[in-house]
Structures are given as structure tokens and as C-alpha cells.
Design a protein around this motif. Structure first.
Motif, PDB file in Angstrom:
ATOM      1  N   THR A  24       0.847  -1.198   0.000  1.00  0.00           N
ATOM      2  CA  THR A  24       0.000   0.000   0.000  1.00  0.00           C
ATOM      3  C   THR A  24       0.879   1.244   0.000  1.00  0.00           C
ATOM      4  O   THR A  24       1.971   1.260   0.572  1.00  0.00           O
ATOM      5  N   MET A  25       0.386   2.282  -0.660  1.00  0.00           N
ATOM      6  CA  MET A  25       1.082   3.571  -0.711  1.00  0.00           C
ATOM      7  C   MET A  25       0.057   4.671  -0.424  1.00  0.00           C
ATOM      8  O   MET A  25      -0.893   4.846  -1.187  1.00  0.00           O
ATOM      9  N   ASP A  26       0.249   5.381   0.671  1.00  0.00           N
ATOM     10  CA  ASP A  26      -0.672   6.440   1.081  1.00  0.00           C
ATOM     11  C   ASP A  26      -0.152   7.791   0.611  1.00  0.00           C
ATOM     12  O   ASP A  26       1.033   8.117   0.793  1.00  0.00           O
TER      13      ASP A  26
ATOM     14  N   GLY B  76      -4.286  -0.371  -8.234  1.00  0.00           N
ATOM     15  CA  GLY B  76      -5.547   0.347  -8.082  1.00  0.00           C
ATOM     16  C   GLY B  76      -5.447   1.309  -6.917  1.00  0.00           C
ATOM     17  O   GLY B  76      -4.392   1.454  -6.292  1.00  0.00           O
ATOM     18  N   GLY B  77      -6.548   1.984  -6.620  1.00  0.00           N
ATOM     19  CA  GLY B  77      -6.504   2.935  -5.530  1.00  0.00           C
ATOM     20  C   GLY B  77      -7.882   3.270  -5.009  1.00  0.00           C
ATOM     21  O   GLY B  77      -8.907   3.046  -5.669  1.00  0.00           O
ATOM     22  N   THR B  78      -7.903   3.805  -3.794  1.00  0.00           N
ATOM     23  CA  THR B  78      -9.155   4.210  -3.150  1.00  0.00           C
ATOM     24  C   THR B  78      -8.853   5.307  -2.140  1.00  0.00           C
ATOM     25  O   THR B  78      -7.715   5.469  -1.700  1.00  0.00           O
ATOM     26  N   ASN B  79      -9.895   6.040  -1.790  1.00  0.00           N
ATOM     27  CA  ASN B  79      -9.710   7.070  -0.767  1.00  0.00           C
ATOM     28  C   ASN B  79      -9.922   6.531   0.643  1.00  0.00           C
ATOM     29  O   ASN B  79      -9.734   7.248   1.617  1.00  0.00           O
ATOM     30  N   ALA B  80     -10.326   5.267   0.766  1.00  0.00           N
ATOM     31  CA  ALA B  80     -10.592   4.687   2.086  1.00  0.00           C
ATOM     32  C   ALA B  80     -10.173   3.227   2.083  1.00  0.00           C
ATOM     33  O   ALA B  80     -10.916   2.357   1.649  1.00  0.00           O
ATOM     34  N   LEU B  81      -8.961   2.969   2.546  1.00  0.00           N
ATOM     35  CA  LEU B  81      -8.423   1.619   2.561  1.00  0.00           C
ATOM     36  C   LEU B  81      -9.081   0.807   3.671  1.00  0.00           C
ATOM     37  O   LEU B  81      -9.102   1.237   4.830  1.00  0.00           O
ATOM     38  N   PRO B  82      -9.650  -0.355   3.369  1.00  0.00           N
ATOM     39  CA  PRO B  82     -10.296  -1.160   4.411  1.00  0.00           C
ATOM     40  C   PRO B  82      -9.343  -1.498   5.558  1.00  0.00           C
ATOM     41  O   PRO B  82      -8.177  -1.816   5.337  1.00  0.00           O
ATOM     42  N   LEU B  83      -9.847  -1.381   6.776  1.00  0.00           N
ATOM     43  CA  LEU B  83      -9.135  -1.684   8.019  1.00  0.00           C
ATOM     44  C   LEU B  83      -8.008  -0.708   8.305  1.00  0.00           C
ATOM     45  O   LEU B  83      -7.253  -0.901   9.249  1.00  0.00           O
ATOM     46  N   ALA B  84      -7.888   0.344   7.502  1.00  0.00           N
ATOM     47  CA  ALA B  84      -6.836   1.334   7.742  1.00  0.00           C
ATOM     48  C   ALA B  84      -7.425   2.720   7.915  1.00  0.00           C
ATOM     49  O   ALA B  84      -7.066   3.448   8.839  1.00  0.00           O
ATOM     50  N   ALA B  85      -8.312   3.110   7.018  1.00  0.00           N
ATOM     51  CA  ALA B  85      -8.939   4.432   7.085  1.00  0.00           C
ATOM     52  C   ALA B  85     -10.437   4.257   6.950  1.00  0.00           C
ATOM     53  O   ALA B  85     -10.915   3.654   5.990  1.00  0.00           O
ATOM     54  N   GLY B  86     -11.170   4.740   7.895  1.00  0.00           N
ATOM     55  CA  GLY B  86     -12.614   4.568   7.877  1.00  0.00           C
ATOM     56  C   GLY B  86     -13.262   5.287   6.711  1.00  0.00           C
ATOM     57  O   GLY B  86     -12.871   6.390   6.330  1.00  0.00           O
TER      58      GLY B  86
ATOM     59  N   THR C  80      -0.423  -6.989   5.002  1.00  0.00           N
ATOM     60  CA  THR C  80      -0.371  -7.869   6.173  1.00  0.00           C
ATOM     61  C   THR C  80      -0.099  -7.056   7.430  1.00  0.00           C
ATOM     62  O   THR C  80      -0.647  -7.346   8.504  1.00  0.00           O
ATOM     63  N   ARG C  81       0.733  -6.002   7.312  1.00  0.00           N
ATOM     64  CA  ARG C  81       0.982  -5.135   8.474  1.00  0.00           C
ATOM     65  C   ARG C  81      -0.225  -4.259   8.770  1.00  0.00           C
ATOM     66  O   ARG C  81      -0.480  -3.920   9.922  1.00  0.00           O
ATOM     67  N   VAL C  82      -0.972  -3.891   7.727  1.00  0.00           N
ATOM     68  CA  VAL C  82      -2.204  -3.130   7.945  1.00  0.00           C
ATOM     69  C   VAL C  82      -3.189  -3.964   8.767  1.00  0.00           C
ATOM     70  O   VAL C  82      -3.803  -3.485   9.727  1.00  0.00           O
ATOM     71  N   ILE C  83      -3.334  -5.244   8.388  1.00  0.00           N
ATOM     72  CA  ILE C  83      -4.214  -6.137   9.130  1.00  0.00           C
ATOM     73  C   ILE C  83      -3.727  -6.282  10.567  1.00  0.00           C
ATOM     74  O   ILE C  83      -4.503  -6.224  11.529  1.00  0.00           O
ATOM     75  N   ALA C  84      -2.424  -6.480  10.726  1.00  0.00           N
ATOM     76  CA  ALA C  84      -1.866  -6.624  12.074  1.00  0.00           C
ATOM     77  C   ALA C  84      -2.119  -5.369  12.894  1.00  0.00           C
ATOM     78  O   ALA C  84      -2.427  -5.435  14.089  1.00  0.00           O
ATOM     79  N   GLY C  85      -2.003  -4.203  12.258  1.00  0.00           N
ATOM     80  CA  GLY C  85      -2.251  -2.951  12.971  1.00  0.00           C
ATOM     81  C   GLY C  85      -3.681  -2.827  13.448  1.00  0.00           C
ATOM     82  O   GLY C  85      -3.953  -2.283  14.512  1.00  0.00           O
ATOM     83  N   SER C  86      -4.622  -3.366  12.654  1.00  0.00           N
ATOM     84  CA  SER C  86      -6.027  -3.295  13.053  1.00  0.00           C
ATOM     85  C   SER C  86      -6.326  -4.183  14.245  1.00  0.00           C
ATOM     86  O   SER C  86      -7.360  -4.031  14.899  1.00  0.00           O
ATOM     87  N   LEU C  87      -5.419  -5.127  14.552  1.00  0.00           N
ATOM     88  CA  LEU C  87      -5.624  -6.051  15.669  1.00  0.00           C
ATOM     89  C   LEU C  87      -4.721  -5.736  16.855  1.00  0.00           C
ATOM     90  O   LEU C  87      -4.626  -6.533  17.791  1.00  0.00           O
ATOM     91  N   GLU C  88      -4.055  -4.587  16.830  1.00  0.00           N
ATOM     92  CA  GLU C  88      -3.100  -4.262  17.887  1.00  0.00           C
ATOM     93  C   GLU C  88      -3.742  -4.258  19.274  1.00  0.00           C
ATOM     94  O   GLU C  88      -3.175  -4.797  20.229  1.00  0.00           O
ATOM     95  N   SER C  89      -4.901  -3.648  19.404  1.00  0.00           N
ATOM     96  CA  SER C  89      -5.538  -3.558  20.716  1.00  0.00           C
ATOM     97  C   SER C  89      -5.867  -4.943  21.260  1.00  0.00           C
ATOM     98  O   SER C  89      -5.639  -5.231  22.443  1.00  0.00           O
TER      99      SER C  89
END
Length: 839
Positions: A455-457, A493-503, A700-709
Motif C-alpha cells: 500500500t502507498m498512502d 488500483g486505488g481508493t480514498n478509504a483503505l479497508p481496516l486502515a482508514a474509515g 499484512t501489516r495493515v491487518i496486524a495494525g487493526s488487531l493491535e488492541s
């Protein structure tokens, strides 16, 4: 004092005389005190420590509330009504924050920019340490942008020099002058680094455009309940006055500190309770050690009592010994907690609020001292009362040291072990439930593929003007084309709202029949898209009135998430096309605007018909009132979290609606090494626009970040449970071994009278198993009650999950059996002649 000095000297001699007991006791207490102190430092820094503002308890957060009780951000007109009509708040301010690209410093940066209205800094009680604050001429629409910067940003990127007027920044290519530097460590909201006046941006007249967070400061003497009652009255008055034009039926109020930390409060309090349970288990182990020591000193105590020592004097001696032991454990625990706090901060989720406030400070040290003294008092008094309650005659009799109080001390020891096992079971069940929840979360299908995706933000300039939209779409198309040329890249591809990263943003849409739109309204919509209505307020009002009427029909309206995407986005993430087509080259800016909808939206709105070809009005999300035609249905995606069900979603094409691409994430599916792809992609962005600093990650790190808590809670609960299990095992072993030692003569007699080794084994193991079963039974009952408090932390399992309870109960029984077996085998080998001769 002389008596106290004697007690201390004697206690030191006694502890030094038994170095093994002393080291084990100090280490065990240090373990419990360290865990409690480290967790308390986090809880104090996050939940209890006052915010670093003047009179922080008077600062409040406000929300609009709809008829269903949902909290929302404020719309501009409703905020203005609250600000002008309330009397319990001395100041109210709007604010919002987002990531932007900033030039003008030592290097381009992706920086959190906060937009704040007048009174924001006065509400917080914060003033610049260098330069000035915003002047009235800075806080008006169309003014030249003036900004305040954080102390850290000023030092790191602006050189830390005093000549602020010489500094010029470019925020999204818009020039801005730096007029002040805010105090060190001030980063509110959302870790902001730069603040600009909210008044620079256009006021939105819609009462349904909920865009802004709001804070206020209570007047001196005003209570939170008083403010809530007054604001609720204002909200009801607005609802009566504007009816369907506003969703607001109430205003919610909470202290700013509670609003910042309320989300993490349950988890932190549960973890602190777990640390407290671990401390109880450690104290129970030391209590058993002290009871064993006291039993060996019965003859000594009896002689001292016979010589005239009062019971209170003996109790004071035990208190002194326990205090020295506890203070030593406390001191070692504090040093261990210093390391523990650093370890906690290293594994803490990045979104845990107020992490910078966490440290081992004076309140934390006082907490550790209080624990040490309380532990000393509890251990000392209980041990002393048990040790001095026996008969002097029995203790002085021949062999009295072996038998006096034996049964009594053994029963108490087994009762303490049963309590240890009960508490350990609660901790193990809690960790087991969290572990099973994490496994359930990891087994959830997110609706897209995450392997081999980079991913590239990007933080792009705003596209508020029509003249800016075509260049934005062209830039993204060129970026996609060049990225596809990187060796190993399979899809881009691209989007303005990456799932599990930006609401994703969400809002209300309306289903429409294009034939119902009159030619006049069609013309207004077209002119609005071209930007030719901005100067004609009467025509704008006509168009607004038309759509307001449409949105009042609940049978044709609904709520959905809104996302801008490219055609390659769905292929790169493996989001399946279920019906129709994806976006393609036919979807140019001048073509009819196309939309893809998620499976859940199709099922919700068109359960028994084909949604393709239907029209949707969703212009309140991006200001473009042209209708969207459904051209395809794609699979559901879990966007907010893996634990939340997929929400209905409407996707629009970036070429047709680029105005919402201010924050944009590019996804690259690749079969090559991510490092090489990232390096090539960074160079491509630099060539296209050197002012854009991209941020790269793997999915994979994005997914891991969403599960940090969840991982944080499980890690700590698991550590506490494992430590508790070790201490409980040691406790069972110690009590059983002590019992075997005290009953050596009895076992020798039994063997002499014909008892077999298996009989002795059964005798010793039976006592251990009785203790374990009692402890497990108590623990199961306690866990059934206590785990209900953690239901909000669970996913896919109940707080009374029978599999977890059964597995933990069986584990504890097996551990107790193993811990009892070792001393039981020693008892089997007792030589009756040696045992009787020794006695």
C-alpha cells in the motif's frame, strides 16, 4: 524507637539466617508488585492523570444525537445555535484534523493539520510559547492562511529559529505563514503538528452535514448535568423549528478526558484487575512461606512467651519482618516496573490515547509504596496471629515443635492454595477467552486478499474547484500507468478509504427515477456540476429544496458508506465482481456517472430484483449532484474492522468524482520483493510530484495494525495467567512438600504397619487433588461472574464459553496432580526405621 530498632535488627538477622526463604519471598512479591505498578502507571497516565490544561475538568466534548441515540459530529448551523444560545459554557469551538502534504521545511512531510475555530485555544487554555495566536483578521473566509506549529515540528523541520515571519510553508500547495509555536507536547487533536483557522473554509448551511468535532469549557460553578440539560433544550428547540432539516434531537456532553479515553477504559481496568489478581497470588505464596517459617519457630515463640513476651510484642516482630520483606520486594518491583513500562509502551497499540503521559512518576511510586505497606500489614498480621495462637505447653513439650499447630497450619496452607487456584483459573479463563476471540477474528474473511499487496498512502491537495478535478484524475491515471510498469507488479488500483486502515465516510442516499427529474432540475444539476450556480443563490436554494424533499421519503432513502475507487482496486485486492461490470475506460468525466455497490446494499435495497441500471443520488457526500447509475455489484468488504459486519457501500469512479481523493491509497499486487517495489514506486511519485511524501506499508501489516488492541490485551492477560499458573504450581508443590516433611513420622508408622507405596502415594495425591478440586470449583463460580465484565472485549465466544472453562479446569487439575506427585514420590520412599529413629 529503641524497641523498633531492636525489632528491625532481629528481623534482619532472621531473614539473613534463611536466605532461600528471603530470596523467594522478595522475588515473588517483586513479581506481583511490578506487574501491578507497571499496569497502574499505564492506567494512571491514560485514564487518571488530569489533562495538561488549566482546570481540565471543565473542558467538555459535545456531540449531536439523533432519534436513535447515535452520536454525530456537529453541522455548522447547529454549532452556531449552541454557541449563541447556551449560558453554561464560557466558550465553544469546532475542530477537525486530516493528513496533508507540507512543503517549506527541511523536507516534504505528511503532517496532521488541524482546523480550529475561534475560542479553540481559549477553551483549552493554551497559548503560544513563541510568536502569537490567531488574530481576528486571520479568522475569516478568504484570509491569507496563518498557522501555528507544534514545538516538535518547529524544532525538527523549521530549524527552531526565532524568526517566524521568515518561515513560509506550502500546505497542499497553498502558501501559509507561521505566526506562532505552541507549547511542547501539545498535539491535540489527533497528534496534530500544524493548526490553521477553521474560518478559512466555507461555512456549510446544511444541518445534515455533520463535519466538525466540538469542545467547550464549562463556566465556573456550572455542572456537567446543568450544561447537558440546557443543551438538550436547545436541541429540542432546533428540532421543533427545522423538523426534517435536522437529525438532531439531543446533545451529548462528556468531559474531554472521558471522551478521549472511554474507548480503552474497560480493557485497561480489566488488565489492572488481572495484575491485582496476580499480586494476590504472589501474596498467597509468600503467606504460605511465612506460615511454614512460623511453624518452625513455634518453640522459639513459646520460650519468648514463657519468659514474659506479650502477644502484641510478638505480633509486632512478625509485622516488622513482613514489612522488611515487602519493602525489599517493593523496591525490586519498582525497578522491574521501570523496565515493564517500557515494554508495555513498546507493544501498546498506536491508537492508545495519551501514551506520552505514561511514566513511573510520583503517584505511581506512592501506589507501589502503598501496595508494599498493605501487603506487609496483611501478611504480618495474619502470620503473627496464627503463629501466636497455640498453647505454650504443647510447644514446649517433647516433640512439640513437630506437632503443635501442624494440622491447623496445613489446613490454612491448603485453603490459601485453593484460593490461589481459584484466582489462577479466573486469569486463565480470561486469557483463554481473549485467545479464542483472536482466533475467531483471524478466521474472519475480510472480503479481500492481503497477501503480496503493498500500500502507498498519499496526501494530495484538495480539489475544491472544477478546474482542479480533471488534473487530479489525470495525475492518478498517470500514476497507475507508471506503477503497472514496475517489474513484478501484477495489478494497481486505488481508493480514498483503505479497508481496516482508514474509515469510510458514510451518509444518506436516495433512490431515484431519472424520469421524475424535470428538465429545469436537470439543467440546474448540470450547471451545479460545472460550478456556474455558485453566484446565483436563488437557484442554489431551488436545487437544495428539491433534494431536501427527496431525502424526506424514508422508503427511498438509506445509509451507506462512500468510497472513491479505480477499476484496478477491486482486482488488486481480489474483491469479486458478482454482477455487471467494474469501472472501465467508458467511465469518463463527461459520461453518465457509474457506481458499484456492495452485495449487502444490493441485498438490502433490491432483494428480489436486479439492481443494475438503477439510479442513486449520493451528492451530499462530495457535492456532485449528478445521478449515479449502478453498473455492477461487488463482494462485501469488512471496512471498519474484522469484528464489525460489512456495511452497505457505494463506490464511485475516481475519474468522474475526484473531489474526494484528498487522501488516497494506492494498492499494488506484486509477486516481487516488496522492498524493490517500494523503492521503484517512491521514485515514480518523486518524478510526478516531488512535493508528495508517500508512506508505504504491506497489507499484512495493515491487518496486524487493526488487531493491535486485541493482541495487546491478550499478550498481557496471557503473561499474567502464565505467571499465576507458575506461582500456583509452586504453591501446591510447597504446601504438599511441607506436609510430607511434617508427616514423616506418620508415614513411617503407616509403612511399618504394612502400608504399601501406592497407599502412601494415594494419600498424598488425594489431599492435593481435594485442594485442587475445591480451588477449581470456586474459580469456576468466580469466573462465571467476573468474565461478564469482559464481554465487550470478546468476539465469537461468550463469557461463559464451556470449552474454555473445561480446558482451563482440566489444565489446573493436571498441574496440581503433577505438582503433588513429586513430593508424593518422596513420601513413598520414606524408610520407617529412619523416620522413627529421627523422631
Amino acid at each position: 524507637m529503641e524497641s523498633l530498632r531492636k525489632d528491625i535488627r532481629y528481623a534482619v538477622r532472621m531473614l539473613a539466617k534463611n536466605p532461600g526463604f528471603t530470596l523467594i519471598g522478595v522475588f515473588t512479591l517483586a513479581l506481583g508488585i511490578a506487574a501491578s505498578t507497571a499496569l497502574f502507571s499505564v492506567v494512571y497516565g491514560v485514564l487518571l492523570r488530569p489533562l495538561p490544561y488549566p482546570k481540565p475538568s471543565q473542558i467538555v466534548r459535545l456531540w449531536e444525537v439523533d432519534s436513535a441515540g447515535n452520536r454525530m459530529n456537529f453541522a455548522d448551523p447547529n454549532f452556531e445555535a449552541v454557541r449563541s444560545q447556551n449560558h453554561s459554557l464560557q466558550g465553544v469551538a469546532e475542530y477537525g484534523a486530516s493528513i496533508s502534504s507540507v512543503l517549506g521545511g527541511t523536507q516534504p512531510t505528511r503532517t496532521m493539520i488541524a482546523s480550529v475555530s475561534r475560542d479553540f485555544f481559549s477553551v483549552l487554555g493554551v497559548q503560544p510559547v513563541l510568536g502569537r495566536g490567531f488574530a481576528p483578521e486571520d479568522q475569516r473566509f478568504g484570509a491569507a492562511p496563518a498557522v501555528l506549529v507544534s514545538y516538535g515540528y518547529w524544532k525538527q523541520y523549521l530549524g527552531g529559529g526565532p524568526d517566524l515571519p521568515a518561515i513560509r510553508l506550502a500546505i497542499e500547495t497553498r502558501p501559509a505563514s507561521v505566526v506562532g509555536v505552541l507549547p511542547p507536547r501539545f498535539r491535540f487533536p489527533d497528534e496534530a503538528e500544524i493548526w490553521m483557522p477553521r474560518e478559512l473554509f466555507e461555512r456549510l448551511p446544511s444541518r445534515s452535514a455533520h463535519n466538525w468535532h466540538v469542545i467547550g469549557r464549562l463556566r465556573d460553578g456550572a455542572a456537567l448535568s446543568q450544561a447537558h440539560a440546557e443543551l438538550s433544550t436547545i436541541a429540542r428547540r432546533l428540532k421543533q423549528q427545522y423538523g426534517q432539516d435536522t437529525m438532531t434531537t439531543d446533545v451529548a456532553v462528556a468531559t474531554l478526558q472521558d471522551s478521549l479515553t472511554g474507548r480503552v477504559r474497560p480493557a485497561l481496568l480489566i488488565l489492572l484487575s488481572s495484575a491485582g489478581f496476580l499480586l494476590l497470588i504472589a501474596c498467597a505464596n509468600v503467606a504460605n512461606l511465612l506460615l511454614a517459617q512460623a511453624a518452625t519457630r513455634e518453640r522459639e515463640l513459646a520460650i519468648r512467651a514463657a519468659l514474659g513476651a506479650e502477644r502484641g510484642r510478638l505480633v509486632r516482630q512478625f509485622l516488622t519482618e513482613a514489612l522488611l520483606l515487602s519493602l525489599a520486594g517493593g523496591a525490586l518491583g519498582v525497578f522491574t516496573a521501570l523496565w515493564g513500562v517500557n515494554a508495555l509502551l513498546a507493544i501498546a497499540p498506536h491508537d492508545l490515547p495519551r501514551l506520552e503521559e505514561v511514566s513511573v512518576n510520583l503517584p505511581v511510586l506512592l501506589f507501589a509504596l502503598g501496595i508494599s505497606v498493605a501487603v506487609a500489614a496483611g501478611l504480618g498480621v495474619s502470620t503473627a496471629l496464627r503463629a501466636t495462637s497455640g498453647s505454650i505447653g504443647n510447644a514446649l513439650a517433647e516433640g512439640g515443635q513437630r506437632h503443635a499447630g501442624t494440622l491447623r497450619s496445613q489446613r490454612l496452607g491448603r485453603a490459601i492454595v485453593a484460593g490461589q487456584l481459584a484466582i489462577t483459573l479466573v486469569l486463565l479463563v480470561g486469557a483463554g477467552l481473549l485467545g479464542r476471540s483472536l482466533l475467531r477474528v483471524l478466521s474472519v474473511d475480510p472480503g479481500f486478499q492481503t497477501e503480496r499487496v503493498v500500500t502507498m498512502d498519499l496526501a494530495l491537495p484538495g480539489t475544491f474547484l472544477n478546474t482542479e478535478k480533471a488534473p487530479r484524475a489525470q495525475f492518478l491515471s498517470e500514476l497507475f500507468a507508471r506503477l503497472r510498469g514496475i517489474p513484478g507488479v501484477e495489478e494497481v488500483g486505488g481508493t480514498n478509504a483503505l479497508p481496516l486502515a482508514a474509515g469510510m465516510a458514510d451518509g444518506s442516499y436516495v433512490l431515484m427515477n431519472p424520469e421524475q427529474i424535470s428538465p429545469h432540475v436537470r439543467d440546474l444539476i448540470k450547471r451545479s456540476a460545472e460550478g456556474s450556480l455558485e453566484s446565483d443563490q436563488a437557484l442554489v436554494n431551488q436545487l437544495s429544496s428539491f433534494f431536501d424533499q427527496l431525502f424526506r421519503d424514508p422508503t427511498h432513502t438509506g445509509e451507506a458508506d462512500y468510497a472513491v475507487a479505480s477499476e484496478g482496486y477491486f482486482r488488486a485486492l481480489g474483491i469479486p465482481l458478482l454482477r455487471g461490470r467494474l469501472f472501465d475506460d467508458r467511465d469518463t468525466r463527461d459520461a453518465p456517472h457509474a457506481a458499484l455497490i456492495s452485495e449487502s446494499l444490493a441485498r438490502q435495497r433490491w432483494p428480489n430484483e436486479d439492481p443494475l441500471g438503477h439510479s442513486i443520488e449520493f451528492g451530499n457526500m462530495d457535492g456532485d449532484l449528478r445521478l449515479l447509475t449502478v453498473v455492477g455489484v461487488v463482494g462485501d468488504v469488512r471496512e471498519a474492522s474484522l469484528e464489525a459486519p460489512p456495511r452497505p457501500t457505494i463506490y464511485v469512479n475516481y475519474r468522474q468524482r475526484p473531489q474526494s481523493t484528498r487522501t488516497f491509497s494506492v494498492v499494488l499486487r506484486t509477486g516481487a520483493e516488496p522492498g524493490a517495489v517500494i523503492s521503484a514506486a517512491r521514485e515514480i511519485v518523486r518524478q510526478l510530484d516531488p512535493s508528495l511524501p508517500p508512506r508505504f506499508n504491506t497489507y499484512t501489516r495493515v491487518i496486524a495494525g487493526s488487531l493491535e488492541s486485541r493482541r495487546f490485551s491478550l499478550t498481557l492477560a496471557g503473561i499474567f495467567a502464565a505467571t499465576a499458573l507458575l506461582l500456583a504450581t509452586a504453591g501446591i508443590y510447597g504446601v504438599t512438600a511441607y506436609s510430607v516433611t511434617r508427616r514423616t513420622r506418620e508415614i513411617g508408622v503407616r509403612v511399618a504397619l504394612g502400608a504399601r507405596g501406592l497407599d502412601v502415594l494415594r494419600l498424598v495425591l488425594g489431599q492435593g487433588m481435594v485442594t485442587a478440586v475445591i480451588g477449581v470449583a470456586i474459580g469456576v463460580c468466580g469466573a462465571c461472574l467476573l468474565t461478564r465484565a469482559m464481554q465487550s472485549l470478546l468476539f465469537g465466544v461468550t463469557s461463559t464459553d464451556p470449552l474454555t472453562f473445561a480446558a482451563v479446569a482440566l489444565l489446573l487439575v493436571l498441574v496440581a496432580l503433577l505438582a503433588s506427585f513429586i513430593p508424593a514420590r518422596r513420601a513413598m520412599r520414606v524408610d520407617p526405621l529412619v523416620a522413627l529413629r529421627d523422631e
